[in-house]
Structure formats: C-alpha cells, structure tokens
Scaffold this motif. Structure first.
Motif, PDB file in Angstrom:
ATOM      1  N   LEU A1199       0.861  -1.178   0.000  1.00 35.29           N
ATOM      2  CA  LEU A1199       0.000   0.000   0.000  1.00 35.29           C
ATOM      3  C   LEU A1199       0.897   1.227   0.000  1.00 35.29           C
ATOM      4  O   LEU A1199       1.873   1.291   0.765  1.00 35.29           O
ATOM      5  N   VAL A1200       0.595   2.197  -0.874  1.00 31.64           N
ATOM      6  CA  VAL A1200       1.399   3.409  -0.967  1.00 31.64           C
ATOM      7  C   VAL A1200       0.483   4.621  -0.946  1.00 31.64           C
ATOM      8  O   VAL A1200      -0.706   4.538  -1.283  1.00 31.64           O
ATOM      9  N   VAL A1201       1.050   5.746  -0.527  1.00 29.10           N
ATOM     10  CA  VAL A1201       0.361   7.033  -0.570  1.00 29.10           C
ATOM     11  C   VAL A1201       1.086   7.892  -1.600  1.00 29.10           C
ATOM     12  O   VAL A1201       2.290   8.138  -1.482  1.00 29.10           O
ATOM     13  N   LEU A1202       0.346   8.338  -2.624  1.00 32.94           N
ATOM     14  CA  LEU A1202       0.881   9.162  -3.702  1.00 32.94           C
ATOM     15  C   LEU A1202       0.312  10.559  -3.589  1.00 32.94           C
ATOM     16  O   LEU A1202      -0.862  10.736  -3.238  1.00 32.94           O
ATOM     17  N   SER A1203       1.125  11.560  -3.925  1.00 33.67           N
ATOM     18  CA  SER A1203       0.679  12.943  -3.768  1.00 33.67           C
ATOM     19  C   SER A1203       1.235  13.802  -4.892  1.00 33.67           C
ATOM     20  O   SER A1203       2.329  13.560  -5.409  1.00 33.67           O
ATOM     21  N   CYS A1204       0.460  14.836  -5.244  1.00 30.23           N
ATOM     22  CA  CYS A1204       0.919  15.849  -6.192  1.00 30.23           C
ATOM     23  C   CYS A1204       0.852  17.232  -5.557  1.00 30.23           C
ATOM     24  O   CYS A1204       0.803  18.245  -6.252  1.00 30.23           O
ATOM     25  N   ALA A1205       0.832  17.276  -4.220  1.00 27.57           N
ATOM     26  CA  ALA A1205       0.605  18.548  -3.526  1.00 27.57           C
ATOM     27  C   ALA A1205       1.736  19.534  -3.753  1.00 27.57           C
ATOM     28  O   ALA A1205       1.533  20.746  -3.658  1.00 27.57           O
ATOM     29  N   ASN A1206       2.930  19.061  -4.051  1.00 27.80           N
ATOM     30  CA  ASN A1206       4.067  19.963  -4.229  1.00 27.80           C
ATOM     31  C   ASN A1206       4.234  20.430  -5.663  1.00 27.80           C
ATOM     32  O   ASN A1206       5.196  21.113  -5.990  1.00 27.80           O
ATOM     33  N   HIS A1207       3.316  20.023  -6.544  1.00 31.54           N
ATOM     34  CA  HIS A1207       3.394  20.440  -7.941  1.00 31.54           C
ATOM     35  C   HIS A1207       2.301  21.445  -8.241  1.00 31.54           C
ATOM     36  O   HIS A1207       1.193  21.372  -7.701  1.00 31.54           O
ATOM     37  N   LEU A1208       2.574  22.357  -9.109  1.00 33.04           N
ATOM     38  CA  LEU A1208       1.569  23.298  -9.580  1.00 33.04           C
ATOM     39  C   LEU A1208       0.886  22.703 -10.794  1.00 33.04           C
ATOM     40  O   LEU A1208       1.537  22.308 -11.759  1.00 33.04           O
ATOM     41  N   GLU A1209      -0.445  22.632 -10.738  1.00 29.35           N
ATOM     42  CA  GLU A1209      -1.166  21.998 -11.835  1.00 29.35           C
ATOM     43  C   GLU A1209      -1.056  22.807 -13.123  1.00 29.35           C
ATOM     44  O   GLU A1209      -1.244  22.287 -14.212  1.00 29.35           O
ATOM     45  N   ASP A1210      -0.737  24.120 -13.013  1.00 31.51           N
ATOM     46  CA  ASP A1210      -0.574  24.915 -14.223  1.00 31.51           C
ATOM     47  C   ASP A1210       0.559  24.369 -15.080  1.00 31.51           C
ATOM     48  O   ASP A1210       0.555  24.468 -16.302  1.00 31.51           O
ATOM     49  N   SER A1223       4.943   4.236   2.262  1.00 33.65           N
ATOM     50  CA  SER A1223       4.548   2.912   1.784  1.00 33.65           C
ATOM     51  C   SER A1223       4.514   1.933   2.945  1.00 33.65           C
ATOM     52  O   SER A1223       5.061   2.188   4.015  1.00 33.65           O
ATOM     53  N   TYR A1224       3.890   0.776   2.667  1.00 34.81           N
ATOM     54  CA  TYR A1224       3.764  -0.264   3.700  1.00 34.81           C
ATOM     55  C   TYR A1224       3.523  -1.587   2.995  1.00 34.81           C
ATOM     56  O   TYR A1224       2.583  -1.722   2.195  1.00 34.81           O
ATOM     57  N   TYR A1225       4.374  -2.564   3.259  1.00 37.41           N
ATOM     58  CA  TYR A1225       4.192  -3.899   2.700  1.00 37.41           C
ATOM     59  C   TYR A1225       3.388  -4.735   3.680  1.00 37.41           C
ATOM     60  O   TYR A1225       3.824  -5.019   4.790  1.00 37.41           O
ATOM     61  N   MET A1226       2.170  -5.117   3.272  1.00 34.55           N
ATOM     62  CA  MET A1226       1.281  -5.885   4.136  1.00 34.55           C
ATOM     63  C   MET A1226       1.541  -7.382   4.042  1.00 34.55           C
ATOM     64  O   MET A1226       1.263  -8.130   4.980  1.00 34.55           O
ATOM     65  N   GLY A1227       2.032  -7.831   2.877  1.00 37.89           N
ATOM     66  CA  GLY A1227       2.160  -9.259   2.657  1.00 37.89           C
ATOM     67  C   GLY A1227       0.838  -9.901   2.296  1.00 37.89           C
ATOM     68  O   GLY A1227       0.749 -11.116   2.160  1.00 37.89           O
ATOM     69  N   GLU A1228      -0.206  -9.090   2.133  1.00 35.15           N
ATOM     70  CA  GLU A1228      -1.533  -9.547   1.755  1.00 35.15           C
ATOM     71  C   GLU A1228      -2.115  -8.561   0.742  1.00 35.15           C
ATOM     72  O   GLU A1228      -1.827  -7.365   0.798  1.00 35.15           O
ATOM     73  N   ILE A1229      -2.940  -9.053  -0.148  1.00 39.30           N
ATOM     74  CA  ILE A1229      -3.510  -8.205  -1.193  1.00 39.30           C
ATOM     75  C   ILE A1229      -4.803  -7.586  -0.692  1.00 39.30           C
ATOM     76  O   ILE A1229      -5.757  -8.298  -0.357  1.00 39.30           O
ATOM     77  N   ALA A1230      -4.821  -6.257  -0.619  1.00 38.90           N
ATOM     78  CA  ALA A1230      -6.022  -5.530  -0.185  1.00 38.90           C
ATOM     79  C   ALA A1230      -6.856  -5.218  -1.415  1.00 38.90           C
ATOM     80  O   ALA A1230      -6.514  -4.342  -2.214  1.00 38.90           O
ATOM     81  N   MET A1231      -7.967  -5.928  -1.581  1.00 34.37           N
ATOM     82  CA  MET A1231      -8.822  -5.740  -2.751  1.00 34.37           C
ATOM     83  C   MET A1231      -9.856  -4.655  -2.549  1.00 34.37           C
ATOM     84  O   MET A1231     -10.484  -4.219  -3.510  1.00 34.37           O
ATOM     85  N   SER A1232     -10.063  -4.205  -1.324  1.00 28.14           N
ATOM     86  CA  SER A1232     -11.074  -3.188  -1.059  1.00 28.14           C
ATOM     87  C   SER A1232     -10.580  -2.260   0.032  1.00 28.14           C
ATOM     88  O   SER A1232     -10.078  -2.710   1.059  1.00 28.14           O
ATOM     89  N   MET A1233     -10.713  -0.950  -0.205  1.00 33.24           N
ATOM     90  CA  MET A1233     -10.354   0.057   0.798  1.00 33.24           C
ATOM     91  C   MET A1233     -11.504   1.042   0.932  1.00 33.24           C
ATOM     92  O   MET A1233     -12.168   1.395  -0.039  1.00 33.24           O
TER      93      MET A1233
END
Length: 1383
Positions: A1199-1210, A1223-1233
């Motif tokens: 599971l990872v957290v992705l961000s674009c907060a430091n980029h200007l969309e212009d 990030s975090y390695y669970m060792g299991e597949i999370a099919m629903s969050m």
C-alpha cells in the motif's frame, strides 16, 4: 499472496464536496500507523501438540502472516488462546515432539513440544510458548538461505521424524538440508547438519558408486522410522523424497537418502521411477519400523522400507469410489481462479503435472494394475493420524471428493492388512485435517468455514464451525445509530460457500433478553448464591437511589424482596452471602442479616416470613462495605472508621452480627474487596515470606481473613485480620502518577480493587479517572536494591493510616505489635511490603469498576468504564479486549441453569441479559448467499444491502444483484442478469435529488485482458436501475410507486435495533416483511465495447465508467435516468481496473501504469491526464483522500500514498510523476479500501490539547483507511501528526531489536515492510509491533526505551534530527488511544 486477483473493487468514492474547504492537503507529508484489527482467517497449516505445558493439548494454525494457538473444548468448540503476527510469510510449520533424551535445563521448555517454522526470512525458527507473555517466543534461528522466496534455496517444506531427533527442510526444487538435534545443556539445539547436494548443481553418490542429482520439484518428503532397538550411535536416518524431474517421461521418482552422521555424507540408497499415477505425498507410519504410505491419484500404496535397499509395496487400496458424473462441484473456484479472472497471469507457470494415465512396460517393481486408474480417479488431499495410540495405526484422510475415510493398518502373523472404512462424512475437500483427542477431528476447508467433527457410533458428526471469512472481495462500513459503533459488511467466500459477513469489533455477545427502559436510577447490581458451594446464582439484587429490589434468578426474574428480607426502602451499598443460607445487606444506616424463606429457595428456612437482624454504627453513616465468608467489612466517613464484623448463631435460625474489630482511619476508604478463601493464597504468602526474608504474618498464625482496600491517599493496601493479632497491612501500593509534563494526574483514587492469583499474586485497581493499574509483589532482587531510607519514608506514611480506636477482643485496648512497629519506623524485612506498579493503562474517562465473572481468584473480569472490557487475568501485564456491547453503567454475572454464562448489563435504563461468547474466534455473523458476493453497497434510506453475486447455481442466470436485509440476512429481491452475463461493478449515482444504481457487466466469456495488459476484444453492458417500492394495504390491495432509490425515510422502513426480538421489526404494529416489498427495475441499458470493470460518481451531475482501456464521463439529460449522455472519453495504454474521484480530481488505476490523475474540462468537454504513477503498478484498489493525495493498494501486497501537492497543476503534464509519500508492505492483497470514521482520540486527557496542531490532528483522525484482504484481514491506517510519528518511530526502532518484541521468525522488520518499495521512501509505522509495547511491564517498557535505536526507517527527518528522548508515559498514552478504539 503475491499473485493477481479478479478485477478490483470499484472504489466507492464519497460524495464530492461542493465547497473548496479542505480540498487540498496542506503538504505532501503523510504520516500513518497501520494496525491489524482482524487477522486473516485462512488456515494453510494445522498442527497439534503440547505447547503450553506437558499436559495441555493445543492446536496451532499457520495463517501465512500470523500464528494462532487454539484449543477444542469438550463441546467441540474452537477457542482462541493466542494469536500473533509473525512479520513475515510462513512457508511451513511442524511440531518437534519432546524427547526424553533432550538435556534441557530450562524449566520453561522442559516437557513441552516446540513449533518449527520455516519462512521467507530464510531461517528455520524453533519456537516455544511463553506463558508469561502469552505467545510464542523464539529459542533460536538457523539460517538456511537468503531472505526471500527463491525456488532453489532451502526454505519451502519441513519434515520431522517421529522421535523428534531429525529435521529436514527442502527448497521448492533441487536442494534440501537435514539436521540432527541435540538440545544439549549448553543451549545448542542443532547438533549436526548437512546440505544435499553439498554443492550447487552437484550430485549425490548412489550405493553403486554412480552420481545422480536432485534436479526437479521436491513434491513431498518424510523420514522412515528406524528400529527402536538399534543403538543410537549406529543410527543412520533415512529420508524418502518424491521428485518430479523437469522434462522427464517418468511422473514419479522415489529417492531414499541415507545420512551417515559419522562420515557426514548422504548416499542415495534407492531410486525408483515410474510413469504411473501421479504420487502426491509420502507419509511415515508412526511407531513402526520402515513403513510409509504413498498417496497417488487413484490409490494408496503401503510401502515396506525396512530394507531400504530393496523396498516393496505390500498393499494397495483403490480410491476409485466417486463416479465422474458426481464430481460436479469439483470445479469449485480456488484462489488462483479468483486472481486470474481477467487473465492477468494466463501465461504464468501452469500446474506442475497433469493427472492422467500413462502405462509402462513390465517392471520388477510394478505392482499396479493401471487399468483401474482412470483420469478422474480420486486422490488424498489431507490426512491425520490417530493421536495417543502406539499399538494401533489408524489414519483419517480427505479425498478430493470431500469424503472422509479412515484407514487401519493391521500387522498380523500372516502379513500386513489395510482396512478402508466406509465414508465417515461427506463435505468439501479439506486442506488440512487434525485428529484430536476425545474423538474430535478438525477439518480446514479452502475459502469456506471449516468444522469440528466427532466420532459417534462409528461415524463423524458435526459439532461446530471453524470460521473463515476469506477471501474478502469487497466491504462497506455502516454506522448503526443503535449500535454506537461501526459494523463492517464483507463479501466473503466463493461460489456455493459465498456469504455476507457482519464483522464487529470486540468479543461477541449473544443478546438473550432486553427489558423495557423502566430501570431508572440504578446504583448497583449484584448476583448472590444461597450457599457458597452452589454452582448457580439464586438472587439478583438491584439497588436504586432510595430503593432495593431482589429478583429471583431463573427463566423469569420475579420480585422476591419481601421473602428474602432485604430492607426495600434503602439504597444498598453492598450485599452477599456470609454463610450458607445467610445473606447480608449493607446500607447507609446499618447492616442487615437475612434468612430467606423456603418459598423462594429450597434451602430457605421453613417459615412464612424471613428472619432478619441488624447492626448499626453509633451515630455514623456507612459509606461502603463488602461481604465475605464469615466476615463483613464496612467503612464510614466523617469520621473515618473501619469495622470488622462477624456473625454467630445462638439458636437454630437465629444469627446475630457482632463487632470484632474497629480502627480509626487517617485516610478515607474508597473501596473494599474481600477475596474468596483459597489455600494457594496462604501458601503464596508463606513462600514469599520465606524466599524474601519477610514475615508475611507472625509465626504461629495464619491468615484467617484477607481483604484489599483502596484509600483517598491514594493507595491500595492488602490487609489481613487474625483473631489474636488484629489487623496487619501485608502490602501497600502508593498511587502517584504523572503526565508527560511531570504534572500529577488528578482523580487517581481507586474506585474498585481486586486480588488475583494466577501463577502469581497481584492486585488490580480501577481508578476514578478511567485508568487501570496492576501491582505485584516485588522480587527479592528488588527488595535488596531498595534503600532503607526510601523504604521508611514510603512505609511510614502509609501504614499509620490505621489508628486503633477500639478492639472488643482486647480488653486492655492495647496497640497490636504490628502498628507499634509501623509507627516507630520500619526495618528491613518488616511489613508491609511495597507493591510494585507493573502496568498502567487508560481504558476510559469514567470510573473503572471491576466485576469478576466468578468467585475464584483466577477468574477473568469485566472492567467497566466508558465501555465494557474483558480483562484476561492470566495474561502478562494488562490485557483487555472490548466486549461488543453498548456503553453500560453496571454489570454483574448471572449464572443459572438456563444461562450458565450470562451477564447482565444495565444500559439506557434497561436490563440486558447477554451471553458472552469468547469461544468465538471471530466476532462475525454469517448469512449464506449461494453465490460469490463480488460487490456490496449499503443504502441508508432503505437500510438494505445491495450485493452483486456471481457463480450462482441457477439454471436461469449465473449472476444477479440482490437486496439483503442486514438484520435477518434474507434476500428481499433480486435483479437477474441475462444468461451468460456477469456483473462486474456497481455504484449509487445521484440524479437530481434521488439516486439510481449504475451497473457494469460483461457479456463475453473469458478474460478481460491479454497477458500484455491490453484489453481483450469483449462486450459489456451498462445498466441503470431504480428501486420500486410496493406496499400491500390492509384490505389486500397492492399499491406501487416507481421511484428512484432513496425516496423514503429510514424510520418508515426498518427498526434496526439489533437488541430487538424478531417480532419487534415492525412499524405501527404491522410487520414490514408482510406489508412492504422492494424490487429493482431497469430504467436504461446500453451495450459497449469492452467489459465494464469500474463505475463511480463524479461531481453532482456526472458519473464515470470504464470499458476495457477507455473511460467516459456521462450524465443524465434533465435528470432523467432514462436518458443517459456521454460527454467525454479517453483511452489509457492498459486495461482500467479502478475509478475514483474527489471534487474535480479523477484517479484511474490500470493493470500496469498504476494510478493516473485526470481533470475534466466542462467547457471543452475534454479529459486531460495531469499526473502519472512514478512506477509500474498492478492496482487492486484506490482511494482519493483529497484532490492531491491517493492511497493505492497493489496486487503484490503493498500500500502506498501518492501525492501531487508539491506540484503546480498549471505546469502539470502527463510526464510529471506523482510523489511517493509513504509505503507499507502488508504481505496480503487488499482488494477493497474504504474511508473509516474511526477517531482514536479520547475526549479527555488529550496529550496535544495545548498544541497548535490539536485541531488539525483531530480532523485528520477522521480520515482513516480500512483495507480488507484476500486472506481475510482487516487493516486500518491511522493518520498521525509529525510529532507523533517521530516519537513512535523511535519506539519501533527499539522494539524490532528487543528479544521480547522482535519478529519471531527472524525477519529483518525494516526489510519486510519495505518490500516492493523504493529506497528512501518513508514507511508507515507498524502498529502490530508497537502494540506489543502495551503487553510489557513498566520495567520492561523502560528497558526497551533504554536500548540504543535499532535501524529506523530511512527518512529525511531521521537523518536531520538527533534521536529524541522517549518517555514511557508519553508512548503508552499515545498507543492507548489506538488500543482503546480498535480493541
């Protein structure tokens, strides 16, 4: 699991906000803590042995990422004893039986079996169960290979010989290792070892001098039992292995390897290859010399290996007992089928071998009649030997048909005979079998509930289930107003075993009875036995502000106050039975002794009215009291006195209460507790005095009466009363707690106190500020290290708490010796002993009451504060788990014939009789659905669940959408798809002021994508459904209203109180199921190119759907659900798996490029890609936390957290990568969050309440993420502040290296949680590692924090800042918030 699964759940996005508030994250930093709230239920291995003690009989389940120890009780119910994460991936487990030849000096290991585990750490771990820590701890690790999952390195399968002297471990192919065990007094477990072959790509010498290699898949292996009469020094262990060589014509190859320990060489003493039926397993016959079973397709061969150079088959049993036409359900879906529905791994490795029939030429070893072995022949899936039998040999096995059989091996004078039983039980194929003692058999089934069976009259009978909620394909979180906490509805199981699971936190309770809310002002509840030895309670006492009522315990609770004799017009402070048939009521004005009449209890007096007598203090009011066997203790305030009262009988049925002792108190008492008399209690105090040079009581006397008090000082004190010496303070614990700022915590006055004796004696105290304390008697080393000056200052201020006022047993009114000594000072070895504060926990903010579930000193307790908790007294430190019941003001156990484990809660002015079910391993309710539940949605207005099902066993359709009542599990209605059509996704979409259900399906058979990830040429259908409400009037007429979903008030539909009886499910006196019906109706449909795998809402007037590698923006013209319009479309490179949106942001997850951010321009009606994933990723599910931040789970277990907060969309462009925040390695597949509404902040004692970040932190705590996995786990990701993260990061770095809390399989924790992640990315904190900190004692916690920091997560902040000092209180309080809300 690191394999692929079927299409990801379409992320159910929350309704987009129309304001700009909090749309953007303040920065790109994301700080999370991951905590497993429900561990996976998939059992891959099961073994049994004597793990807790030589006399216990325990079962261990290996569940890939965790280990669970359970027992099977006399009713056949599986009860969980301990479960712990392993912070790695289990490959195989085995039992190392205790061997008398082991020279072990450690008493904690003596006589107990050990658990062997082989894992992705590359190590062979020897584990033993630690009773103090209540979990397995490693004795040693043996490095076998590099960490990971290499096929060619040893670390796949284990084999242990029946004597426990040898262990073998194999790789997937080409290599294995053999170990001899010594268990010497020096502590070494491994004596010798050898690798086979000794060198890479090397060979082994045969008996004839030639060289052969082990090149192929090692399918199975076992040791061949040796002759017990053979001298130990001459032993040469023989290992039999089944080998499948790559590209070989021969399907089976049997090798016998003999290890010459003296010469440290392994020789192939026998080799045999055949092209006959595929051999699956080779299994040693225990307690015999040289026999083993060979399980093959279609038969079972009993092999004689007594002469290892010339083995033979002595018996063959055919398994062709299931006709092919009866094997319909054998096409049941397996995990690989789930993972590969879209064809993602269609070019992956195929099965190792196919079943078939290959005849071969005549051979001297050919004893088979292959004409009887057909392609559809049965084979053995799992097996287990009968336990505890040395002179008989019976094995039970499960065939692939699901039938259970038993084989009996008989060694007779004329040869060996094998008898096959009739079918013992028909069910599903078992992944694992365990034949337990008392005739029980545990059956573990794939993707369905297992079961416990028992031999009765020659057959197996069902006793109970072993719950398995995996795989969880989708879930939704619902907050029922009447339940006061969230419930999770999960799509569980596959095909005919598919079910809806309702998952609640805490220990499950079965609600038996709820009264009307007529019990206002309850101040206390007690259950009382008529005789001390009675197994059941006789009376329930309810105290009110100015009233007392006594109810009889039974089928009906009837008022018997007058017949018992209690004074009804007073508020009862305490009550109990002081002697058989003699009850005592303590109230503010006095103490009342009563003898109930025989009309309310058979042991009552033979009179028409009860006999009562009273005792009154002189011009004083009683503030509290307690009743024990033969003793009554009461206390007064203003002035503060303590009275010891006794009873005596002058005539038959005539008792009187008299004063035995009285002392004046320096500090007012806050609570009193009298424990049950126990022989072990006196023995413990005597032994403690002898071992620590402390006179626990004067010589020549023993403790007649013992009780515990809490004072306003504040303190807890253990006091004894003897007839000749009066009162003695045996031990005292001063309560002085400070917060992280060094300020004294207020409200630390004990509200309740209990003495507990489980292996050791300790004191539990619940405080008025919601805290729970545990005190223990100090060890000899602690006593010797304490200075005499410090002891005098502590003791002198506490023991003069007692001043003698009067002593009716001492005419001269002399001060007893013990008090003279205390007043004048304390020398080493004198009383009282200073109790050691072992653990402090906050479990709420209201006073903590402690209620024992029985009268014994080792009974578990209910700790009642803001919510009820089960306190496990046998656990180390303080261990408590929430009880799945609403907040209550009072609680008492109720034991009756009809309800032996009842508990009575007083909540919301009602009496609630429940039965706690701690034996349930999971607090889960199941409703079977008859198909695979793929997607689930909850509709607030109707309080119905909408579930998409596939693999239905139905002639008319194989997929549908059904409406399910979550209270009863009944299917209210269903919408059937066309034949050959399969539902893929669905979502509620807003149309004007209403909602419709938009559904995506597949009209094509086969996968949705090619092996390259590109979309296959398929067809799908988009449907728009609305809910039709039908009302049946009283006169039988039917009125219909066709309306989009959501047009009715929830109060008009269901009464959802789960405490209600079935007849309470009504409105205005009319049952809903008889007057209302709901049906899904089709409003619009269209066929599109490509399977529709994802649908989601976009803003208030649009929705998105994907078909193949295309996704589109659509809407309804003039809010008419029958007129859909497509506004824009765009294509991605690969098949789209998920769609989600937040305000104007669109996140697209595909099967290779990961997550892509898009924007939709309404003016030009165009879609534009603005950001892309920095790495390739096979997306399982995606959530948008805000317009800048996405949380993504992939199909490799990360599971990872992705961000674009430091980029200007212009300046944004498709080439501009998103930033990997953590990030975090669970060792299991999370099919629903899903986003959860979980808040881990307590309403008071906020550590950060004076901080500027407090408000932001509380707001962010609402943005928790709940993830469900294919293994059945539920993991919650909790947002934290930077300060909290840095603090716990330092703690985690120390915990992962401390022997008590480090990963038990020897994994490098940082390496494990960093898998599938780039170097330098911040890691999400591991709440399972951190949670172990609360299981430690205060001294152990301090020792952990004193360790040098281990290898912390590599982050920018840790390199810029020096390690900060860590305080125990600060860490405990932060972790308590997580524990408080989750457990």
């Amino acid at each position: 699991m690191a394999v692929s699964e079927e299409e990801s759940s379409s992320s159910s996005s929350s309704r987009p906000n129309t304001s700009n508030t909090n749309l953007r994250s303040p920065n790109a930093d994301a700080f999370y803590l991951a905590k497993t709230v429900l561990r996976g239920s998939v059992v891959l291995q099961a073994v049994c042995g004597h793990f807790r003690s030589p006399n216990s009989y325990d079962v261990v389940f290996g569940k890939e990422t965790s280990i669970e120890l359970v027992i099977v009780d006399e009713d056949g119910v599986v009860q969980s004893i301990s479960e712990q994460p392993v912070f790695g991936t289990i490959k195989d487990i085995a039992v190392l039986p205790w061997n008398k030849r082991f020279q072990v000096q450690n008493p904690k290991v003596l006589g107990k079996d050990m658990l062997l585990v082989i894992s992705d750490s590359g190590k062979l771990s020897f584990l033993t169960f630690c009773s103090e820590m209540h979990r397995f701890l490693p004795l040693t690790h043996i490095q076998l290979s590099d960490p990971g999952n290499s096929r060619h390195q040893v670390g796949r399968m284990l084999a242990v010989d029946s004597s426990g002297c040898f262990v073998a471990a194999s790789a997937y192919e080409d290599q294995l290792a053999i170990f001899s065990l010594s268990m010497s007094s020096s502590g070494d477990i491994i004596d010798k070892r050898i690798l086979c072959p000794p060198e890479k790509d090397g060979g082994l010498e045969t008996a004839k001098g030639s060289i052969i290699n082990i090149s192929g898949t090692i399918w199975s292996m076992c040791f061949i039992s040796e002759d017990d009469n053979q001298p130990e020094k001459e032993r040469k262990p023989v290992l039999a292995i089944l080998l499948n060589r790559w590209g070989s014509f021969y399907r089976n190859e049997l090798l016998l390897l003999e290890w010459n320990i003296k010469e440290q060489s392994v020789q192939v003493v026998y080799q045999f290859a055949e092209a006959g039926p595929l051999a699956y397993h080779i299994v040693e016959v225990p307690h015999t010399h040289g026999f083993a079973f060979l399980f093959r397709a279609g038969d079972i061969a009993l092999m004689d290996f007594r002469n290892v150079k010339s083995p033979s088959c002595v018996h063959r049993t055919s398994l062709n007992f299931t006709p092919l036409e009866e094997k319909k359900f054998k096409n049941s879906i397996r995990i690989p089928d789930i993972m590969d529905e879209e064809g993602m791994y269609s070019v992956a490795a195929s099965a190792l071998l196919e079943l078939g029939d290959i005849n071969k030429n005549d051979d001297p070893m050919n004893i088979d009649d292959y004409s009887s072995v057909q392609p559809g022949s049965n084979y053995v899936c799992s097996w287990s030997w009968e336990p505890g039998v040395t002179n008989g040999h019976r094995i039970i096995f499960s065939a692939d048909s699901g039938d259970l059989y038993a084989l009996e091996v008989l060694f007779e004078s004329d040869g060996v005979r094998v008898n096959l039983s009739d079918c013992l039980y028909k069910g599903r194929p078992a992944n694992a079998l365990l034949w337990l003692d008392c005739g029980f058999v545990a059956v573990v089934v794939d993707m369905a509930d297992g079961m416990v069976l028992k031999f009765e009259e020659g057959f197996l009978k069902y006793k109970s289930s072993i719950q398995n909620i995996a795989p969880i394909l989708d879930m939704c979180i619902v907050d029922y107003p009447d339940e006061k906490h969230d419930q999770l509805f999960a799509c569980s199981g596959m095909a005919s075993e598919g079910s809806l699971r309702i998952i609640r936190s805490g220990i499950s309770v079965e609600k038996l009875l709820k009264t009307a809310p007529i019990y206002q002002g309850v101040t206390g509840t007690w259950t009382v036995k008529m005789k001390l030895s009675d197994p059941y309670h006789s009376f329930l006492v309810l105290s009110f502000v100015e009233e007392t009522r006594v109810l009889s315990v039974g089928v009906n609770f009837s008022d018997v106050t007058e017949s018992v004799g209690f004074q009804p017009d007073v508020c009862t402070l305490a009550c109990g039975v002081v002697a058989d048939g003699v009850m005592v009521q303590i109230h503010q004005r006095g103490v009342r002794l009563c003898l109930p009449v025989g009309s309310v209890h058979p042991e009552g007096i033979p009179f028409s009215s009860p006999i009562c007598t009273s005792w009154f203090p002189d011009n004083m009011s009683i503030s509290l009291g307690a009743v024990g066997h033969g003793m009554i203790v009461v206390a007064t305030s203003s002035p503060c006195f303590l009275f010891i009262l006794g009873i005596r009988c002058s005539l038959a049925y005539h008792y009187e209460v008299y004063q035995m002792y009285c002392v004046k108190l320096q500090n007012e008492l806050s609570c009193i507790s009298i424990p049950q008399k126990h022989l072990e209690l006196s023995r413990f105090l005597t032994n403690y005095a002898a071992n620590n040079s402390t006179p626990a009581f004067p010589s020549g006397n023993h403790v007649d009466n013992l009780f515990v008090i809490g004072t306003h000082r504040p303190s807890v004190e253990v006091v004894s009363f003897t007839g000749d010496k009066g009162l003695q303070v045996l031990a005292i614990g001063i309560i002085s707690l400070t917060n992280t700022l060094g300020t004294t915590i207020s409200g630390c006055v004990p509200e309740d106190v209990r003495l507990v004796l489980v292996d050791r004696l300790y004191v539990l105290s619940g405080l008025r500020n919601g805290m729970l304390l545990r005190f223990e008697w100090p060890s000899a080393s602690t006593l010797s290290s304490a200075g005499s000056t410090g002891q005098q200052s502590i003791v002198g201020s506490s023991t003069i708490n007692f001043h003698i006022s009067s002593n009716l047993l001492s005419p001269n009114n002399e001060v007893p010796e013990i008090f003279k000594s205390n007043i004048s000072g304390k020398t080493e070895g004198d009383l009282p002993v200073n109790l050691q504060l072992i653990a402090v926990r906050r479990i709420g903010i209201t006073p903590v009451f402690l209620v024992s579930l029985s009268d014994s000193l080792d009974a578990d307790m209910i700790a009642l504060s803001d919510r009820p908790w089960l306190l496990q007294t046998a656990r180390h430190s303080l261990s408590y788990t929430s009880i799945s019941f609403q907040p209550s003001t009072h609680v008492t156990p109720v034991c009756s014939v009809e309800c032996p484990r009842g508990i009575l809660f007083v909540a919301e002015n009602s009496l609630n009789l429940v039965e706690m079910v701690p034996s349930k391993r999971l607090n889960v309710q199941a409703f079977h659905l008859g198909g695979t539940p793929r997607k689930i949605l909850y509709h607030n207005a109707t309080r119905l669940l909408f579930i998409m099902r596939t693999e239905l066993d139905n002639d008319s359709c194989s997929s549908d959408i059904c409406c399910v009542d979550p209270l009863s599990g009944s299917v209210v209605s269903s919408f059937k798809f066309e034949p050959g059509e399969t539902g893929k996704c669905m979502e509620f979409i807003k149309v004007g002021c209403e909602h419709v259900l938009v559904v995506g399906t597949s009209l094509s058979a086969g996968p949705a994508m090619m092996p390259s990830g590109e979309a296959e040429s398929t067809k799908g259908r988009l449907l728009v459904l609305f809910l039709e409400y039908t009302h049946i009037s009283d006169i039988g007429s039917v009125t219909q209203r066709n309306s989009p979903i959501g047009g009715y008030s929830a109060d008009q539909l269901f009464n959802s109180s789960l405490c209600s009886s079935p007849d309470d499910n009504n409105y205005d006196g009319i049952k809903l199921e008889e007057t209302e019906a709901w049906h899904l109706r089709l409003a619009y449909s269209t066929i599109v190119s490509g399977m529709i795998l994802a649908v989601c809402q976009y803003l208030d007037s649009y929705f998105l759907f994907s078909s193949g590698s295309t996704f589109s923006v659509c809407g309804f013209v003039n809010d008419n659900c029958q007129r859909m319009r497509k506004f824009a479309s765009t294509r991605t490179r690969f098949t789209i798996m998920t769609l989600t949106s937040h305000f104007t942001r669109i996140a697209v997850g595909d099967c290779r490029d990961g997550v892509l951010f898009y924007s939709y321009h309404e003016d030009s009606k165009k879609l534009e890609q603005v950001y892309c994933d920095p790495v390739q990723r096979l997306v399982a599910d995606c959530l948008l936390m805000d317009v800048d931040t996405a949380v993504v789970s992939d199909r490799k277990g990360s599971l990872v957290v992705l961000s674009c907060a430091n980029h200007l969309e212009d300046n944004a462009s498709p080439e501009r990568n998103l930033t990997l925040s953590c990030s975090y390695y669970m060792g299991e597949i999370a099919m629903s969050m899903r986003k959860g509404s979980f808040s881990y902040k307590l309403p008071a004692d906020d550590m950060l309440k004076d901080s500027d970040d407090a408000t932001n932190n509380i707001n962010s705590s609402r943005n928790c993420i709940m993830a469900s996995t294919l293994l059945g786990s539920i993991i919650i990701f909790i947002p934290m502040t930077r300060e909290e993260y840095e603090l716990l990061e330092e703690v985690q770095a120390r915990l992962v290296v401390d022997p008590l809390t480090a990963p038990i399989l020897g994994n490098d924790h940082n390496e494990f949680r960093s898998r599938e992640s780039r170097a330098g990315i911040r890691k999400i904190l591991d709440g399972d590692i951190l949670g172990q900190f609360l299981e430690l004692t205060s001294m152990q916690q301090e020792a952990v924090l004193a360790l040098p920091s281990g290898t912390p997560n590599v982050t920018v902040m840790s390199t810029l800042k020096p390690p900060m000092p860590v305080m125990v209180n600060q860490v405990v309080r932060l972790l308590e918030r997580v524990h408080y809300a989750l457990n």
